[in-house]
Design an enzyme around this catalytic site. Structure first.
Site, PDB file in Angstrom:
ATOM      1  N   LYS A 141       1.054  -1.186   6.526  1.00 44.48           N
ATOM      2  CA  LYS A 141      -0.482  -1.659   6.408  1.00 44.48           C
ATOM      3  C   LYS A 141      -0.366  -3.134   6.137  1.00 44.48           C
ATOM      4  O   LYS A 141       0.366  -3.729   5.484  1.00 44.48           O
ATOM      5  CB  LYS A 141      -1.190  -0.801   5.071  1.00 44.48           C
TER       6      LYS A 141
ATOM      7  N   SER B  27      -8.992   3.470   3.487  1.00 44.78           N
ATOM      8  CA  SER B  27      -8.864   2.231   4.038  1.00 44.78           C
ATOM      9  C   SER B  27      -7.545   2.108   4.910  1.00 44.78           C
ATOM     10  O   SER B  27      -7.595   1.134   5.819  1.00 44.78           O
ATOM     11  CB  SER B  27      -8.929   1.171   3.017  1.00 44.78           C
TER      12      SER B  27
ATOM     13  N   SER C  50      -7.181   6.044  -0.336  1.00 45.00           N
ATOM     14  CA  SER C  50      -6.705   5.345   0.933  1.00 45.00           C
ATOM     15  C   SER C  50      -5.797   5.817   1.871  1.00 45.00           C
ATOM     16  O   SER C  50      -5.693   5.436   2.988  1.00 45.00           O
ATOM     17  CB  SER C  50      -6.865   3.984   0.856  1.00 45.00           C
TER      18      SER C  50
END
Ligand code: GLN
Length: 465
Positions: A56, A131, A155
């Site tokens: 990420k 996310s 997330s």
């Protein structure tokens, strides 16, 4: 096969699918191939030798872009590796790319990314969740077996659920946060996506553990997560909270999650009813504490130290304002304003301080529940993947996505989401298991046992060979 040819294949797949899925913000072809050649030239055992990992874009990777999905860091290159990354590297893993995400990890759909949303490989007109959407897509579309994401309120688990893969949020303090760009420090944690729970266990074993660079990382021994996968859950108890299986979820989700409970029972687990009376305040408490901490953590982006700076800066204060106005997207601004408000002198007691007290009660609920069961089962998300654009104008509807996930972050306990079937529209449904502090090994064993007996065999239509 050589590591170089393995990595070539991964990079080729990432490059081929990215125009359609937008899951990678950068694909690290040169770096990854250089690392692969280096690993090929060495002999000796390495736990994760040649394993391709997608990361990420809020986890620092030295020399690589680390944008947090934000315009304000669009050109930022990390100066150092996060501890999780240096441990992966030392074990022979290879970072193949940085993945798309909601801006500063604020969102549940990936739509708040400054670089356009990642798409769900099961249906590219739908969101992958957020996310950590890009990491979930990278695994779900078959490009990599594992990926790192981050969790503040769901997330990793929510996108895992919407994309039909596994996602673990460990106990707070289990994985060092050093090098994870801060959103809400008392809730943030690195999490792991995997095709299987075994993949997650392998990576967790390498990156977990005390780190002197993060004072909140815990000095608790790291289990042998692979060895503790026994494939038996005979006699283990699963707690089903009445409050969290009530209304508010889609019919499809309800059906699959109830079936998952029966499946666990057929595998030898015992079902007990439990109560989490304060869980219903989870969303309210989370959106006070997370925004308060974010408003403070994000103060550092002022155009001086990192990334983007607005032009036309004849005066310092004007430069700060303009940089932040142009650099942050609407969701981040909304959070900063909310957080500043709940911390302001007239409202601190009514909001922030009260939320902290309720947070303690949420945690107490879990401690009490774990005297009665080994894991708590709930849906991961109230719905399957929704359409891109469907909730983007309605922040409250978006926040309600986190209803089943945020309380584990508030309490600090670990939780995992695994697939439990497809909806009538062919979209994945996830079931969540929440465990007691430091019980990642038990959660991974529950998950592994389940997915061995009830695997999700279908593949999404957009998939790398
Ligand atoms: N969806 C939640 C939020 O928007 C959770 C985010 C996260 O876990 N990083 O804050």
């Amino acid at each position: 096969m050589s590591v170089v040819s393995d990595i070539e294949k991964v990079l080729g797949n990432a490059e081929k699918l990215n125009p359609e899925l937008n899951s990678f913000l950068s694909i690290e072809r040169e770096n990854a191939l250089a690392r692969a050649a280096e690993i090929d030239s060495k002999t000796g055992e390495q736990k994760l030798r040649g394993l391709a990992v997608a990361v990420k874009d809020n986890i620092c990777t030295k020399g690589m872009r680390t944008s947090c999905g934000s315009r304000i860091l669009h050109n930022y290159r990390a100066q150092y590796d996060a501890t999780a990354i240096s441990r992966l590297n030392a074990a022979g893993a290879i970072v193949v790319g940085k993945t798309n995400m909601d801006e500063f990890a604020m969102g549940s759909s990936n739509e708040s990314s400054a670089f356009g949303p990642a798409k769900n490989p099961w249906d590219v007109t739908r969101v992958p969740g957020g996310s950590s959407g890009g990491s979930a897509v990278a695994v779900a579309s078959g490009v990599v077996r594992v990926a790192l994401g981050s969790e503040t309120g769901g997330s990793v688990r929510q996108p895992a659920s919407l994309c039909g893969i596994g996602g673990l949020k460990p106990t707070y303090g289990r994985i060092s946060r050093y090098g994870l760009v801060a959103f809400a420090s008392s809730l943030d944690s690195i999490g792991i996506f995997g095709k299987t729970s075994r993949d997650i266990a392998e990576v967790l074993g390498v990156i977990a553990g005390r780190d002197p660079l993060d004072s909140t990382s815990a000095d608790v021994p790291v289990s042998d997560y692979i060895a503790n996968i026994t494939n038996s859950i005979e006699g283990k108890t699963i707690g089903v909270p009445r409050e969290l299986l009530g209304d508010g979820m889609d019919a499809d989700v309800r059906e699959k999650v109830y079936a998952a409970i029966d499946n666990f029972v057929s595998l030898g687990a015992k079902r007990v009813d439990i109560e989490l009376p304060y869980a219903k305040y989870g969303i309210a408490v989370y959106y006070i504490i997370a925004t308060a901490e974010a408003s403070s953590n994000l103060a550092r982006y002022d155009g001086v130290r990192y990334g983007f700076r607005a032009d036309e800066s004849d005066e310092l204060r004007k430069m700060y304002f303009k940089t932040r106005e142009e650099g942050f997207g609407p969701e981040v601004k909304r959070r900063i304003m909310l957080g500043t408000y709940v911390l302001s002198s007239g409202y601190y007691d009514a909001y922030y301080s009260k939320a902290q007290k309720v947070r303690a009660l949420v945690k107490r609920d879990y401690v009490a529940a774990f005297t009665k069961c080994d894991a708590i089962l709930t849906p991961t998300s109230p719905s399957v993947a929704f359409k891109i654009g469907e909730k983007s104008d309605d922040p409250l509807a978006m926040y309600l996505n986190d209803i089943y996930t945020v309380s584990a972050n508030l309490a600090g306990v670990p939780a995992i989401s695994i697939p439990c079937g497809l909806s009538n529209d062919g979209l994945p449904v996830g079931v969540q298991l929440v465990g007691n502090f430091w019980s990642e090994d038990a959660l991974l064993n529950f998950a592994h046992t389940y997915e061995t007996a009830y695997p999700l065999n279908e593949k999404p239509p957009v998939y790398a060979d």
